[in-house]
Design a protein around this motif. Structure first.
Motif, PDB file in Angstrom:
ATOM      1  N   ALA A  19       0.831  -1.202   0.000  1.00 24.53           N
ATOM      2  CA  ALA A  19       0.000   0.000   0.000  1.00 24.53           C
ATOM      3  C   ALA A  19       0.870   1.258   0.000  1.00 24.53           C
ATOM      4  O   ALA A  19       0.628   2.207  -0.759  1.00 24.53           O
ATOM      5  CB  ALA A  19      -0.923  -0.004   1.210  1.00 24.53           C
ATOM      6  N   ARG A  20       1.892   1.268   0.816  1.00 24.05           N
ATOM      7  CA  ARG A  20       2.758   2.438   0.875  1.00 24.05           C
ATOM      8  C   ARG A  20       3.519   2.628  -0.430  1.00 24.05           C
ATOM      9  O   ARG A  20       3.741   3.769  -0.877  1.00 24.05           O
ATOM     10  CB  ARG A  20       3.726   2.301   2.047  1.00 24.05           C
ATOM     11  CG  ARG A  20       3.040   2.432   3.403  1.00 24.05           C
ATOM     12  CD  ARG A  20       4.033   2.298   4.538  1.00 24.05           C
ATOM     13  NE  ARG A  20       3.399   2.568   5.829  1.00 24.05           N
ATOM     14  CZ  ARG A  20       4.018   2.464   6.991  1.00 24.05           C
ATOM     15  NH1 ARG A  20       5.295   2.086   7.023  1.00 24.05           N
ATOM     16  NH2 ARG A  20       3.362   2.728   8.111  1.00 24.05           N
ATOM     17  N   SER A  21       3.921   1.544  -1.040  1.00 18.48           N
ATOM     18  CA  SER A  21       4.637   1.645  -2.312  1.00 18.48           C
ATOM     19  C   SER A  21       3.757   2.254  -3.395  1.00 18.48           C
ATOM     20  O   SER A  21       4.191   3.136  -4.149  1.00 18.48           O
ATOM     21  CB  SER A  21       5.131   0.260  -2.736  1.00 18.48           C
ATOM     22  OG  SER A  21       5.762   0.322  -3.997  1.00 18.48           O
ATOM     23  N   ARG A  22       2.495   1.805  -3.488  1.00 19.12           N
ATOM     24  CA  ARG A  22       1.576   2.340  -4.493  1.00 19.12           C
ATOM     25  C   ARG A  22       1.276   3.811  -4.225  1.00 19.12           C
ATOM     26  O   ARG A  22       1.246   4.630  -5.147  1.00 19.12           O
ATOM     27  CB  ARG A  22       0.282   1.528  -4.503  1.00 19.12           C
ATOM     28  CG  ARG A  22       0.438   0.109  -5.023  1.00 19.12           C
ATOM     29  CD  ARG A  22       0.867   0.105  -6.484  1.00 19.12           C
ATOM     30  NE  ARG A  22       0.957  -1.240  -7.021  1.00 19.12           N
ATOM     31  CZ  ARG A  22      -0.033  -1.852  -7.654  1.00 19.12           C
ATOM     32  NH1 ARG A  22      -1.203  -1.228  -7.831  1.00 19.12           N
ATOM     33  NH2 ARG A  22       0.126  -3.067  -8.116  1.00 19.12           N
ATOM     34  N   LEU A  23       1.038   4.150  -2.982  1.00 22.18           N
ATOM     35  CA  LEU A  23       0.747   5.545  -2.641  1.00 22.18           C
ATOM     36  C   LEU A  23       1.945   6.448  -2.915  1.00 22.18           C
ATOM     37  O   LEU A  23       1.789   7.566  -3.432  1.00 22.18           O
ATOM     38  CB  LEU A  23       0.335   5.657  -1.174  1.00 22.18           C
ATOM     39  CG  LEU A  23      -1.025   5.061  -0.805  1.00 22.18           C
ATOM     40  CD1 LEU A  23      -1.230   5.107   0.705  1.00 22.18           C
ATOM     41  CD2 LEU A  23      -2.162   5.786  -1.507  1.00 22.18           C
ATOM     42  N   ALA A  24       3.139   5.982  -2.558  1.00 20.71           N
ATOM     43  CA  ALA A  24       4.333   6.792  -2.788  1.00 20.71           C
ATOM     44  C   ALA A  24       4.543   7.045  -4.271  1.00 20.71           C
ATOM     45  O   ALA A  24       4.908   8.158  -4.687  1.00 20.71           O
ATOM     46  CB  ALA A  24       5.551   6.101  -2.187  1.00 20.71           C
ATOM     47  N   GLN A  25       4.308   6.021  -5.083  1.00 19.71           N
ATOM     48  CA  GLN A  25       4.467   6.183  -6.520  1.00 19.71           C
ATOM     49  C   GLN A  25       3.468   7.196  -7.076  1.00 19.71           C
ATOM     50  O   GLN A  25       3.812   8.054  -7.903  1.00 19.71           O
ATOM     51  CB  GLN A  25       4.290   4.835  -7.215  1.00 19.71           C
ATOM     52  CG  GLN A  25       4.469   4.898  -8.727  1.00 19.71           C
ATOM     53  CD  GLN A  25       4.287   3.538  -9.369  1.00 19.71           C
ATOM     54  OE1 GLN A  25       4.066   2.535  -8.684  1.00 19.71           O
ATOM     55  NE2 GLN A  25       4.396   3.492 -10.690  1.00 19.71           N
TER      56      GLN A  25
END
Length: 299
Positions: free
Chosen positions: A111-117
């Protein structure tokens, strides 16, 4: 008796274990999914006490509280190719636990990876269409709202609700900052030199005006002094002439006596002059019957 107590404790433990395997509790701060042999059978479980089939159903819990994703500072280019270092964070939480699990395997890291991207792409797009002055002068609120709106729709696909997007800090790249500070310092120094030059110019004007006024005052004073002195001399000359005209013989005698007094003012004064000179006229006019006149100064 001891064996009966042991059997009773064993039965109580079995009953408690059975109850624990049948019932489970979901906290209000959590979301839960019920599985049946690894397949999702219920994702809308209400908070509180619920039941399941032992050895058939298993439960997975997910934190439904507001999460904070604090991104590392990233570099973005403005429309005039100025590099900005931006530090941001995102407030989010799980909204649809079924989509969250199926699309992201229920992993917080995914989730954090998708949001950061998505935050990175949105910020890059927003900064890329603005100038440095626009970012500094007040477009940061507009940028944050635009990024949040862009993330809301995409985050819904993963069962995530984006609550807020904030920019903690927007700085120039250190190399650019040094150049900007150097230019600012040079500009301030230029302005200071210009102000000092203007001050010196004004000071010179004031000094020149003061010198001019002083010369004018001195010239007027000298003129008035000469006029007064001339008037005094004229008055004195008129007075002398009037006195001379009243008794010329006395006036000549008075002037001669003054001349004798000034000439023989010292004991060692000596004059080499013809005795028949006009200077000794009043000595020659003195009578022969009486004693010789006393010389001025005791001579």
């Amino acid at each position: 008796m001891r064996s009966k107590s042991t059997i009773f404790l064993v039965l109580a433990a079995l009953i408690a274990a059975g109850l624990f395997s049948v019932f489970y509790y979901v906290d209000e701060r959590e979301r839960a999914i019920k599985f049946k042999f690894g397949e999702i059978v219920d994702s809308g479980i209400e908070p509180g006490l619920n039941w399941k089939l032992p050895f058939i159903n298993n439960i997975r819990y997910f934190d439904a509280r507001v999460q904070t994703m604090d991104s590392d500072p990233e570099r973005y280019l403005t429309v005039e190719k100025k590099t900005l270092v931006v530090d941001s964070f995102v407030k989010w939480r799980i909204d649809d636990v079924h989509e969250y699990f199926t699309r992201l395997q229920g992993r917080l890291s995914n989730a954090r990876s998708r949001l950061a991207q998505r935050v990175n792409d949105s910020l890059r797009q927003e900064f890329g269409r603005r100038t440095l002055q626009e970012v500094i002068s007040g477009d940061r609120t507009v940028i944050m709202e635009a990024v949040r709106q862009a993330m809301v729709e995409e985050a819904k696909q993963f069962g995530i609700e984006v609550i807020d997007v904030r920019l903690k800090r927007v700085d120039l790249d250190p190399a650019i900052s040094d150049g900007v500070y150097a230019r600012m310092q040079a500009e301030r120094q230029r302005v200071a030199k210009e102000l000092r030059a203007q001050g010196e110019e004004e000071a010179e004007k004031i000094r020149a005006d003061a010198d001019r006024q002083r010369d004018i005052l001195l010239a007027n004073a000298r003129r008035d002094a000469e006029r007064v002195r001339g008037e005094g001399d004229a008055t004195a000359t008129g007075t002398y002439a009037a006195a001379f005209n009243q008794d010329r013989d006395f006036y000549n005698l008075y002037r001669s006596l003054n001349a004798y007094t000034k000439t023989f003012s010292g004991k060692d004064d000596l004059m080499v002059i013809d005795p028949s000179s006009e200077f000794f006229r009043y000595f020659k006019q003195s009578g022969v019957d009486g004693p010789p006149p006393l010389l001025p100064g005791g001579g």
